[in-house]
Design a protein around this motif. Structure first.
Motif, PDB file in Angstrom:
ATOM      1  N   THR A 170       0.747  -1.237   0.120  1.00  0.00           N
ATOM      2  CA  THR A 170      -0.278  -0.093   0.379  1.00  0.00           C
ATOM      3  C   THR A 170       0.991   1.144   0.062  1.00  0.00           C
ATOM      4  N   GLY A 171       2.330   1.146  -0.794  1.00  0.00           N
ATOM      5  CA  GLY A 171       2.231   2.132  -0.156  1.00  0.00           C
ATOM      6  C   GLY A 171       3.288   3.151  -1.257  1.00  0.00           C
ATOM      7  N   ALA A 172       4.789   3.801  -0.900  1.00  0.00           N
ATOM      8  CA  ALA A 172       4.666   4.848  -2.200  1.00  0.00           C
ATOM      9  C   ALA A 172       5.117   3.630  -3.451  1.00  0.00           C
ATOM     10  N   THR A 173       5.375   2.168  -3.451  1.00  0.00           N
ATOM     11  CA  THR A 173       6.099   2.248  -4.204  1.00  0.00           C
ATOM     12  C   THR A 173       4.710   0.720  -4.958  1.00  0.00           C
ATOM     13  N   GLY A 174       3.510   0.750  -4.233  1.00  0.00           N
ATOM     14  CA  GLY A 174       2.363   0.512  -4.763  1.00  0.00           C
ATOM     15  C   GLY A 174       1.510   1.340  -4.890  1.00  0.00           C
ATOM     16  N   LEU A 175       0.397   0.644  -4.019  1.00  0.00           N
ATOM     17  CA  LEU A 175      -1.439   1.627  -4.241  1.00  0.00           C
ATOM     18  C   LEU A 175      -0.795   2.923  -4.169  1.00  0.00           C
ATOM     19  N   GLN A 176      -0.411   3.360  -4.038  1.00  0.00           N
ATOM     20  CA  GLN A 176       0.028   4.782  -3.625  1.00  0.00           C
ATOM     21  C   GLN A 176       1.042   5.434  -4.883  1.00  0.00           C
ATOM     22  N   ASN A 177       1.581   4.208  -5.346  1.00  0.00           N
ATOM     23  CA  ASN A 177       1.919   4.691  -7.208  1.00  0.00           C
ATOM     24  C   ASN A 177       0.646   4.756  -7.868  1.00  0.00           C
ATOM     25  N   PHE A 178       0.223   3.606  -7.781  1.00  0.00           N
ATOM     26  CA  PHE A 178      -1.019   3.467  -8.710  1.00  0.00           C
ATOM     27  C   PHE A 178      -2.056   4.933  -8.598  1.00  0.00           C
ATOM     28  N   ASP A 179      -1.967   4.904  -7.625  1.00  0.00           N
ATOM     29  CA  ASP A 179      -2.368   6.402  -7.275  1.00  0.00           C
ATOM     30  C   ASP A 179      -2.231   7.305  -8.126  1.00  0.00           C
ATOM     31  N   ASN A 180      -1.343   7.768  -8.214  1.00  0.00           N
ATOM     32  CA  ASN A 180      -0.249   8.634  -9.059  1.00  0.00           C
ATOM     33  C   ASN A 180      -0.695   7.974 -10.703  1.00  0.00           C
ATOM     34  N   VAL A 181      -0.500   6.666 -11.085  1.00  0.00           N
ATOM     35  CA  VAL A 181      -0.808   6.287 -12.419  1.00  0.00           C
ATOM     36  C   VAL A 181      -2.269   7.657 -12.649  1.00  0.00           C
ATOM     37  N   SER A 198     -12.146  -2.026  -3.961  1.00  0.00           N
ATOM     38  CA  SER A 198     -12.806  -1.121  -3.309  1.00  0.00           C
ATOM     39  C   SER A 198     -11.605   0.080  -3.242  1.00  0.00           C
ATOM     40  N   ARG A 199     -10.325  -0.020  -3.533  1.00  0.00           N
ATOM     41  CA  ARG A 199      -9.584   1.354  -2.890  1.00  0.00           C
ATOM     42  C   ARG A 199     -10.321   2.825  -4.513  1.00  0.00           C
ATOM     43  N   TYR A 200     -10.943   2.446  -5.380  1.00  0.00           N
ATOM     44  CA  TYR A 200     -11.385   3.468  -6.211  1.00  0.00           C
ATOM     45  C   TYR A 200     -12.275   2.649  -7.105  1.00  0.00           C
ATOM     46  N   VAL A 201     -13.604   2.703  -5.730  1.00  0.00           N
ATOM     47  CA  VAL A 201     -14.816   2.258  -6.484  1.00  0.00           C
ATOM     48  C   VAL A 201     -15.468   3.669  -7.075  1.00  0.00           C
ATOM     49  N   ASN A 202     -15.164   4.663  -6.315  1.00  0.00           N
ATOM     50  CA  ASN A 202     -15.746   5.768  -6.533  1.00  0.00           C
ATOM     51  C   ASN A 202     -14.187   6.874  -7.732  1.00  0.00           C
ATOM     52  N   GLU A 203     -13.930   6.781  -8.508  1.00  0.00           N
ATOM     53  CA  GLU A 203     -12.669   6.884  -9.659  1.00  0.00           C
ATOM     54  C   GLU A 203     -13.628   6.884 -10.500  1.00  0.00           C
ATOM     55  N   PRO A 204     -13.939   8.093 -11.324  1.00  0.00           N
ATOM     56  CA  PRO A 204     -14.656   7.684 -12.191  1.00  0.00           C
ATOM     57  C   PRO A 204     -12.805   7.759 -13.674  1.00  0.00           C
ATOM     58  N   THR A 205     -11.758   8.132 -13.241  1.00  0.00           N
ATOM     59  CA  THR A 205     -10.664   7.446 -14.635  1.00  0.00           C
ATOM     60  C   THR A 205     -11.034   6.146 -14.719  1.00  0.00           C
ATOM     61  N   ILE A 206     -11.442   5.068 -13.940  1.00  0.00           N
ATOM     62  CA  ILE A 206     -11.084   3.909 -13.862  1.00  0.00           C
ATOM     63  C   ILE A 206     -12.331   3.702 -14.880  1.00  0.00           C
ATOM     64  N   LEU A 207     -11.691   3.224 -16.318  1.00  0.00           N
ATOM     65  CA  LEU A 207     -13.141   3.113 -17.265  1.00  0.00           C
ATOM     66  C   LEU A 207     -13.642   2.079 -17.052  1.00  0.00           C
ATOM     67  N   GLY A 208     -13.099   0.616 -16.868  1.00  0.00           N
ATOM     68  CA  GLY A 208     -13.331  -0.845 -16.207  1.00  0.00           C
ATOM     69  C   GLY A 208     -12.069  -1.663 -15.731  1.00  0.00           C
ATOM     70  N   TRP A 209     -12.554  -2.946 -15.055  1.00  0.00           N
ATOM     71  CA  TRP A 209     -11.196  -3.778 -14.459  1.00  0.00           C
ATOM     72  C   TRP A 209     -11.558  -4.870 -15.038  1.00  0.00           C
ATOM     73  N   GLU A 210     -10.548  -5.527 -15.956  1.00  0.00           N
ATOM     74  CA  GLU A 210     -10.012  -7.024 -16.343  1.00  0.00           C
ATOM     75  C   GLU A 210      -9.959  -8.169 -15.464  1.00  0.00           C
ATOM     76  N   LEU A 211     -10.632  -8.981 -15.761  1.00  0.00           N
ATOM     77  CA  LEU A 211     -10.122 -10.272 -15.090  1.00  0.00           C
ATOM     78  C   LEU A 211      -8.453 -10.804 -15.176  1.00  0.00           C
ATOM     79  N   ALA A 212      -8.276 -10.655 -16.056  1.00  0.00           N
ATOM     80  CA  ALA A 212      -6.832 -10.949 -16.622  1.00  0.00           C
ATOM     81  C   ALA A 212      -7.079 -10.888 -17.941  1.00  0.00           C
ATOM     82  N   ASN A 213      -5.480 -10.651 -17.533  1.00  0.00           N
ATOM     83  CA  ASN A 213      -4.727 -10.680 -19.437  1.00  0.00           C
ATOM     84  C   ASN A 213      -5.041 -11.618 -20.256  1.00  0.00           C
ATOM     85  N   GLU A 214      -5.234 -11.780 -20.896  1.00  0.00           N
ATOM     86  CA  GLU A 214      -4.493 -13.219 -22.016  1.00  0.00           C
ATOM     87  C   GLU A 214      -4.831 -14.455 -21.251  1.00  0.00           C
ATOM     88  N   PRO A 215      -5.841 -14.540 -20.965  1.00  0.00           N
ATOM     89  CA  PRO A 215      -6.531 -16.156 -19.801  1.00  0.00           C
ATOM     90  C   PRO A 215      -6.199 -17.105 -21.112  1.00  0.00           C
TER      91      PRO A 215
END
Ligand SMILES: *[C@@H]1O[C@H](CO)[C@@H](O)[C@H](O)[C@H]1NC(C)=O
Ligand SMILES: *[C@@H]1O[C@H](CO)[C@@H](O)[C@H](O)[C@H]1NC(C)=O
Length: 444
Positions: free
Chosen positions: A171-182, A242-259
């Protein structure tokens, strides 16, 4: 690296003053000094102020057939970036309506690129910002990226650390906080994100790490069936989504890349079929919907059809994907297809094969009445000609949208990764993307 030979040959036809511009060739736009008439059977069509293109007459709506004559050259544009349409609003969630994506009641044109690397390379927010800015200048609305990196030794940007069969989310600066920056950098550039939550391939961890750590097995397909593995994946999904439920910048989630049934280990239990992955996709997509009703959900698969006996490998169902069955899943909002004819053994006419692949997915789109996107595609030779043809197939077939594999940027610290497919802003394909994205927006 792709060969520039074919690209130069195609573009070199245009400037001959007395020859009409070829089909798919440029025929106008600010700074254009070549021919402004097209060969018979095609019509010069303005895509934006900097680019008019000879499109086949049949594909051009009558309201757009008159190409404006280009104004006298002033200063050369650095890139064909100033499309008239403003970026979509950064508020509101992208939804689906029939075969379209919609945002705040209007069609949302889903066009853009993949950038798996933007959150995985230790980039500063300024570097992320440049990466998204380079993509946004093509008129892109959407970027697909990785929301996973499973490691067994903490190093660089990662999201989950595995030790002794247990995962800890970073959840730190190289983890989810980094994804917050993305997310912040995407938002600052008017871009929405499609985020894949694990990988079939062993790059950046993915399915095989879960299976090795929990089931201590090389059988890739246990990812879809082992109850403890499924619980671990749901636990990661719960924390990340859960961290991004209210974030409109996310268009969608994908279950996996190329299952697929068989993964990087090349091994499977031998019991995995298309039904295995369809059942898994139903379960995981319903789980995501149960914790996040704001965002769209897709699988992220390659779009293989399940027609046993079909002579063409991507239509045989052998990798465990049944595109039409998966598109029927009620908690899957849109379908995805990838397109790599050379890797798939379709070498005699990769461009034509790809156009048929696009048309066949558009047929499924109409039957299911859900959007379908070509969310990865690539060749490494003759990119300009092939992509121009495929982009036109997207328009002529009515496919909902597309994301090129993959975006590239020249950052001050060096260029972003090039796997032979990357399109940097100085690539001849870059203005072709811009022209196509304008055409999808014009389609409405
Ligand atoms: C999953 O990963 C391995 C390569 O490491 C490959 O054998 C398999 O075909 C992959 N599936 C894809 C690309 O969907
Ligand atoms: C998808 O659903 C439709 C309508 O219920 C059905 O006719 C079709 O057979 C289904 N397709 C697959 C491949 O399951």
């Amino acid at each position: 690296m792709f060969s520039v030979g074919l690209v130069s040959a195609a573009l070199a036809l245009a400037p001959f003053v007395n020859a009409a511009a070829p089909q798919w060739g440029q025929c106008g736009g600010i700074g254009w000094t070549g021919d402004t008439t097209c060969v018979s059977g095609s019509v010069c069509t303005a895509q934006n102020a900097y680019y008019s293109q000879c499109l086949p007459s049949a594909s051009v709506p009558s309201s757009t057939t008159a190409a404006p004559s280009p104004p006298p050259p002033t200063t050369a544009p650095s890139s064909p970036t100033t499309t008239a349409a403003p970026p979509p609003s950064s508020t509101g969630f992208v939804k689906v309506s029939g075969q379209k994506f919609v945002l705040n009641g209007e069609t949302f044109p889903l066009v853009g690129a993949n950038s798996y690397w933007v959150g995985l390379m230790g980039f500063s927010t300024a570097q992320m910002n440049q990466a998204f800015s380079d993509i946004a200048k093509t008129g892109a609305t959407t970027v697909r990226t990785w929301g996973f990196n499973d490691v067994t030794t903490a190093n660089g940007d990662y999201y989950q650390l595995w030790q002794n069969g247990k995962a800890t989310v970073n959840t730190g600066a190289t983890g989810l906080q980094n994804f917050d920056n993305v997310i912040a950098a995407a938002k600052a550039n008017g871009i929405r994100l499609i985020v894949a939550l694990t990988n079939n391939w062993s790059d950046y961890g993915g399915m095989d790490v879960y299976v090795n750590q929990i089931a201590n097995s090389p059988n890739h397909d246990l990812f879809y069936t082992n109850a403890n593995v499924i619980a671990a994946y749901k636990s990661y999904i719960k924390t990340f989504v859960s961290r991004y439920v209210n974030e409109p910048t996310i268009l969608g989630w994908e279950l996996a890349n190329e299952p697929r049934c068989s993964g990087s280990t090349g091994t499977s239990t031998g019991t995995c079929t298309t039904q295995t992955i369809t059942k898994w996709a139903s379960d995981i997509s319903a789980y995501i919907k149960s914790i996040d009703s704001n965002h769209l959900v897709a699988i992220g698969d390659e779009g293989f059809f399940n027609e046993p006996g079909n002579p063409s490998y991507p239509y045989q169902g052998g990798e465990g994907i049944d595109f039409n069955a998966n598109l029927n899943i009620s908690t899957i909002d849109f379908g995805t297809a990838h397109l790599y004819p050379i890797s798939w053994g379709q070498t005699s006419d990769p461009t034509g094969w790809g156009s048929q692949w696009i048309a066949d997915h558009a047929t499924s789109q109409k039957a299911a009445n859900k959007p379908v996107i070509l969310e990865e595609f690539g060749v490494t030779d003759g990119q300009a000609a092939t992509y121009t043809a495929w982009y036109n197939s997207v328009i002529s077939s009515g496919l909902t949208g597309d994301l090129i594999w993959q975006a590239g940027s020249h950052l001050s610290t060096g260029s972003t990764p090039d796997d032979g497919y990357a399109i940097y802003p100085d690539d001849p394909v870059y203005p072709i993307e811009a022209a196509h994205f304008a055409a999808v927006k014009a389609r409405g």
